[in-house]
Design an enzyme around this catalytic site. Structure first.
Site, PDB file in Angstrom:
ATOM      1  N   ARG A   1      51.115  38.223  34.732  1.00 53.16           N
ATOM      2  CA  ARG A   1      51.145  37.288  35.940  1.00 53.16           C
ATOM      3  C   ARG A   1      50.006  37.355  36.871  1.00 53.16           C
ATOM      4  NH1 ARG A   1      54.885  36.028  33.203  1.00 53.16           N
ATOM      5  NH2 ARG A   1      53.389  34.612  32.288  1.00 53.16           N
TER       6      ARG A   1
ATOM      7  N   GLU B   1      47.292  35.380  34.916  1.00 53.95           N
ATOM      8  CA  GLU B   1      47.767  34.105  35.158  1.00 53.95           C
ATOM      9  C   GLU B   1      47.389  33.641  36.478  1.00 53.95           C
ATOM     10  OE1 GLU B   1      51.547  31.202  34.148  1.00 53.95           O
ATOM     11  OE2 GLU B   1      51.742  33.054  35.155  1.00 53.95           O
TER      12      GLU B   1
ATOM     13  N   SER C   1      34.558  42.956  47.708  1.00 58.42           N
ATOM     14  CA  SER C   1      34.445  44.338  47.130  1.00 58.42           C
ATOM     15  C   SER C   1      35.992  44.711  46.744  1.00 58.42           C
ATOM     16  CB  SER C   1      33.999  45.398  48.348  1.00 58.42           C
ATOM     17  OG  SER C   1      33.962  46.653  47.879  1.00 58.42           O
TER      18      SER C   1
END
Length: 147
Positions: free
Chosen positions: A88, A91, A114
């Site tokens: 996920r 994704e 960063s």
């Protein structure tokens, strides 16, 4: 021995002793997010942190030394993650990565966020439709330099 052996020993002790990452973090003295990453082999412990972990997980001196060595970062076994929760995140970056990049560049200019000067907070957010996962990522903005 290598760092992965120490990580496995830590996970086994955590499971065997019914420990929670938040309790481990309190004993080590850092956030649950950082300590979890460290115990999973992604962060470098100080001597004091390694000794605290050593007490919790019954680590040898050699195992505590491994916690203090800069690890090879990036722990996923495949380029595209297969674990559903990690996928996920993959994704999210695949779908929203260009949006995140565009909005950061619009707000800050040409640079990066960063992951070194960085913090993360994960909390449960109660919701009548089903609890939600709240994740806050905070990274220092680093501008690209001209030379």
């Amino acid at each position: 021995m290598d760092r992965s052996v120490v990580t496995q020993k830590i996970i086994e002790a955590k499971v065997r002793n019914g420990m929670k990452w938040s309790d481990i973090a309190k004993a080590i003295g850092e956030s649950k997010e950082w300590v979890t990453a460290g115990c999973l082999g992604q962060m470098t412990f100080t001597k004091v942190q390694a000794e605290a972990a050593g007490k919790l997980f019954d680590l040898t001196d050699e195992e505590m030394a491994w916690l203090q060595i800069v690890p090879y970062k990036g722990s996923l076994p495949t380029a595209v993650p297969t674990d559903p929760l990690i996928y996920r995140w993959y994704e999210i970056v695949s779908v929203y990565g260009t949006t995140i990049k565009e909005l950061i560049h619009e707000e800050f200019g040409d640079g990066i966020m960063s992951a070194i000067d960085f913090s993360m907070d994960i909390q449960r957010e109660p919701d009548p439709k089903g609890d939600r996962v709240q994740v806050v990522l905070s990274g220092k903005y680093l501008s690209y330099k001209t030379y």
